[in-house]
Each structure stands twice: as C-alpha cells, then as structure tokens.
Design a protein around this motif. Structure first.
Motif, short mmCIF file in Angstrom:
data_model
loop_
_atom_site.label_atom_id
_atom_site.label_comp_id
_atom_site.label_asym_id
_atom_site.label_seq_id
_atom_site.Cartn_x
_atom_site.Cartn_y
_atom_site.Cartn_z
N LEU A 60 3.86 -33.67 -30.22
CA LEU A 60 4.24 -32.66 -31.22
C LEU A 60 3.08 -32.24 -31.94
O LEU A 60 2.70 -31.14 -31.89
N TYR A 61 2.10 -33.23 -32.19
CA TYR A 61 0.82 -32.86 -32.76
C TYR A 61 -0.10 -32.28 -32.14
O TYR A 61 -0.68 -31.19 -32.40
N LEU A 62 -0.12 -32.42 -30.76
CA LEU A 62 -0.87 -31.86 -29.64
C LEU A 62 -0.51 -30.46 -29.66
O LEU A 62 -1.32 -29.36 -29.91
N PHE A 63 0.66 -30.07 -29.58
CA PHE A 63 1.16 -28.84 -29.49
C PHE A 63 1.11 -28.03 -30.59
O PHE A 63 0.67 -26.73 -30.90
N TYR A 64 1.14 -28.48 -31.91
CA TYR A 64 0.77 -27.95 -33.16
C TYR A 64 -0.64 -27.55 -33.46
O TYR A 64 -1.05 -26.43 -33.75
N ARG A 65 -1.39 -28.44 -32.87
CA ARG A 65 -2.84 -28.17 -32.99
C ARG A 65 -3.12 -27.01 -32.26
O ARG A 65 -4.10 -26.16 -32.48
N TYR A 66 -2.42 -27.02 -31.05
CA TYR A 66 -2.87 -25.75 -30.11
C TYR A 66 -2.32 -24.72 -30.68
O TYR A 66 -3.13 -23.53 -30.67
N GLU A 67 -1.16 -24.59 -31.10
CA GLU A 67 -0.76 -23.38 -31.96
C GLU A 67 -1.42 -22.95 -33.05
O GLU A 67 -1.73 -21.68 -33.39
N LYS A 68 -1.80 -24.04 -33.85
CA LYS A 68 -2.62 -23.66 -35.07
C LYS A 68 -3.88 -22.79 -34.63
O LYS A 68 -4.39 -22.07 -35.31
N ARG A 69 -4.74 -23.50 -33.57
CA ARG A 69 -5.81 -23.09 -33.16
C ARG A 69 -5.81 -21.47 -32.69
O ARG A 69 -6.52 -20.69 -33.04
N LYS A 70 -4.62 -21.33 -31.84
CA LYS A 70 -4.39 -20.00 -31.27
C LYS A 70 -4.25 -18.94 -32.62
O LYS A 70 -4.52 -17.97 -32.42
N TYR A 71 -3.23 -19.31 -33.48
CA TYR A 71 -3.35 -18.72 -34.75
C TYR A 71 -4.35 -18.38 -35.47
O TYR A 71 -4.67 -17.03 -36.10
N GLU A 72 -5.22 -19.46 -35.73
CA GLU A 72 -6.53 -19.25 -36.23
C GLU A 72 -7.46 -18.23 -35.51
O GLU A 72 -8.34 -17.40 -35.97
N GLU A 73 -7.58 -18.09 -34.34
CA GLU A 73 -8.41 -17.14 -33.34
C GLU A 73 -7.59 -15.73 -33.66
O GLU A 73 -8.51 -15.04 -33.75
N GLY B 50 -2.92 -20.61 -43.39
CA GLY B 50 -3.92 -21.05 -42.29
C GLY B 50 -5.33 -21.45 -42.75
O GLY B 50 -5.10 -22.10 -43.78
N ASN B 51 -6.41 -21.11 -42.11
CA ASN B 51 -7.62 -21.79 -42.24
C ASN B 51 -8.15 -21.23 -43.62
O ASN B 51 -8.23 -20.21 -43.83
N GLU B 52 -8.55 -22.43 -44.67
CA GLU B 52 -9.04 -22.08 -45.69
C GLU B 52 -10.39 -21.54 -45.61
O GLU B 52 -10.63 -20.71 -46.36
N HIS B 53 -11.38 -21.84 -44.61
CA HIS B 53 -12.45 -21.15 -44.60
C HIS B 53 -12.37 -19.60 -44.15
O HIS B 53 -13.04 -18.86 -44.94
#
Length: 391
Positions: A90-103, A131-134
């Motif tokens: 679940l964490y791996l999929f979460y990281r994937y979706e979050k990366r796509k969202y940040e992109e 999302g990403n604070e930066h």
C-alpha cells in the motif's frame, strides 16, 4: 505533514484508491503464497504447479499455513506479518500516486510560469493547499516575484511618463520666455521702436523674461539637488519661532501690496529643531509666497507653530480659492500646477512644492496639505529638539 498526506489522498479519485487497495491485497496474497511454498519446498521438493495454485486458493481461508502456524502457536505473528506485507504494498502504491501527483503539480506550475513569461503579470500561480511543500513554497515565491516585477514595471512606466512630462513642461516653460526675449531683442536689434521710451519698455520686458528663466533654472537645479538622497545638509539647532518671525517681517511688503494681513500664533517657547536653516527657510518662503499668491481673496495669512507629540508643527493657512480634491494628492509632484494652461501670469514654475517636500524629506519630517471651501492649510512636522538642544 499528516494533514498534507490526508489531503493528498482526498484529492485522488475514488477509483485510484480502490485500485491501490485491491492491488495491495492481491500482491499480499501472492507474496504470502510464494513464501509459503518456498518454506514447504525445503520439506517437500515434489511441488507441482497445480499444488501451488491450490495452496494460493487455500491461503484466502488461511488453509494449511493457518494450521501450521496454529500448531506452532504463532497465529498472531502470522496476521501481523500478513498486515505488514499489505502495508508495504500500500505504501509503494501511495508513493507512486504521490509522485505522479507532484509531477502534475510541477507541470501545472511550469505551464503557469510560461503564461506569466508571456507578459500576463496580473496572473497569480495557483498555490495548492496539499502536496509537496517545496512546490508550494516555490509557487509562493513566484507570486512574490511577479508582484515585485509588476510594481517595477509600473514604476518604470511612471518614471517614463514623468520624464516625458518633465521634457514637455521644461520645454514649454523655457520656450515661452525665450520666444518673448528673442522677439523684443529682435525689435531692438532692427531699430523697430519709436523712441527711447518704447526702447526701455522692450528692454524691461526682456529683463523680466530673463529673470523668469533664471528662476526656473535655479528651481530645476535646486530640485535636482534635493532629490539626490546622497545630498549632505548641514544641520544645526534652529529656533523655528525666531525663523518664522523673521520671515513674516521679510514678507511684510508683499503682504501690503496684496492687501493682506499675516496673523501669527507662534509659541513663545523655543521651538527647536535640528536642520539646515537656509533650506528650511526656502520651504516656508515658498509656502508664504503661495499663500499670498492664491489667498488674496481671503485677506489673511495665518502662521502657527507649536510643539506636539515630540514634533514641531507649523501651519501656514490662507483663505483663498480651495484646491480641487482631484488635484490635492498631486500638488507636491514636480511641475504639477493646478492651473493647467501653465501661464506664467497665474502660477510659478511648478517646482516650489516639490522642492519643499524634498527638503522636508531630507530632514525626516513631513509636509501635507488640506483644503476645503473655507481655507487651505499646509502643515509641516519636524522632530523636536527641545530638551536636548544646547542653550
């Protein structure tokens, strides 16, 4: 940070969240099944593909592995391990979706920056609350940069307009007297006058025009000097009560010619300030001249001075025609004149109040104007030196 993560999940479509859960459950079951078969392979090497499939199906009901763990008394460990594997996927999929969202956020940011770069300085980058604070900080900094750039562009436009106005006004104010001077000197040079009386009349007019030119050039020079923030001024303790009294005496003749009376209400105490006496005198000379020029109909010029909130406050009041409200905010601008025809007979050079404001700014004070149907008041505030000035 947790709120940001929760917010990110809320931004995802429901089908993506369901997909994450289903894939995590499926991969968890597959992983446990494979690990179960690997363990059994050490015990029984005759495992077939159909047996592997049977083992996977039986895993959903906890099958043989449950019986094995139950017999070993580690049922709790089995479920804990099962849940850990599920969370890992679940964490791996979460990281994937979050990366796509940040992109996607970054791509949107790049698009908006390109839009701003095309000259749309009124546009503000959309700052996402999740999302990403930066990325969020970058969007804020870009908005600040755009706001500062917009101010710089507007300031440049105002400066360019002021420069054009300066050239126009100086050209007008120089050309008018020069034209008269050339004309009358031309008449004299060509001997086109009847007698000596007319000759003296032409010379007198030419002299008046030259005097006006000299005044304008001196005002331009003085304005340039006071606008130079690096200009050094000689500051000494000054008693404003004495200075104002001397100026009122100096203007007595002009007041009489204008059929006006100056009423003074100056404190008897020493009103001490630290400043350049010549430049401060120039300020109040200008204010008194304006009061006489524009306040003739009122009959009076009032000068008051007092100490107030650690400041010396001087008011110069006339009772002539009011300053229109549309002009009042601009009267301290260079070459601004209420009388728009810029006639030399109805106004000065348009630099007097701009010079006065520049001098007061150099003394870290303030000068303001108020006008209504009854009176016009110019107020000057300077920091008081009372109590610390040498006796």
């Amino acid at each position: 940070m947790k709120n940001n993560q929760l917010g990110f999940l809320l931004l995802l479509p429901k089908w993506r969240i369901i997909r994450m859960l289903v894939l995590s459950i499926g991969l968890t079951a597959l992983t446990i099944s494979l690990m179960y078969r690997i363990v059994l392979s050490f015990i029984d090497s005759s495992i077939t593909l159909s047996g592997l499939l049977d083992a996977f199906i039986s895993l959903v009901g906890a099958g043989k592995f449950y019986q094995l763990t139950e017999s070993l008394g580690v049922t709790l460990l089995y479920y804990l391990f099962l849940f850990s594997v599920f969370l890992f996927y679940l964490y791996l999929f979460y990281r994937y979706e979050k990366r796509k969202y940040e992109e996607r956020c970054l791509q949107q940011l790049i698009t908006e920056i390109g839009f701003i770069a095309d000259g749309h300085f009124d546009h503000q980058v959309c700052i996402t609350t999740h999302g990403n604070e930066h990325t969020k900080q970058l969007a804020k900094d870009i908005n600040r940069l755009v706001a500062q750039l917009k101010l710089a562009v507007e300031e440049e436009r105002r400066s360019e307009q002021a420069k054009n106005d300066l050239i126009t006004n100086v050209s007008h104010d120089l050309r008018t007297p020069l034209t008269s001077i050339i004309g009358y000197l031309g008449l004299i040079e060509q001997d086109r006058y009847k007698d000596e009386l007319e000759l003296r009349y032409y010379i007198q007019i030419a002299y008046q025009k030259v005097t006006r030119l000299n005044t304008l050039i001196n005002d331009l020079f003085e304005y340039t000097r006071v606008q130079n923030t690096g200009l050094a001024i000689t500051k000494i303790p000054i008693n404003m009560a004495e200075m104002l009294g001397q100026l009122i005496v100096q203007f007595r003749l002009q007041l009489q010619e204008a059929q006006m009376e100056c009423r003074s209400e100056v404190s008897m105490d020493k009103l001490m300030v630290l400043g350049d006496s010549n430049k401060l005198a120039r300020v109040f000379e200008n204010l008194l001249q304006n009061a006489i020029r524009y306040g003739k109909n009122g009959g009076y010029v009032d000068v008051s001075a007092r100490e107030e909130d650690e400041h010396i406050v001087i008011d110069v009041t006339n009772y002539g025609e009011p300053i229109p409200s549309i002009d009042l905010p601009h009267i301290f601008e260079r070459f601004y004149r209420i009388e728009k025809s810029r006639s030399e007979y109805t106004g000065g050079t348009g630099l007097g109040l701009a010079i006065a404001k520049g001098i007061i700014d150099l003394h870290e004070g303030s000068i303001t104007a108020y006008s209504d149907s009854e009176k016009t008041i110019f107020t000057v505030k300077l920091k008081s030196l009372n109590g610390s000035a040498p006796s």
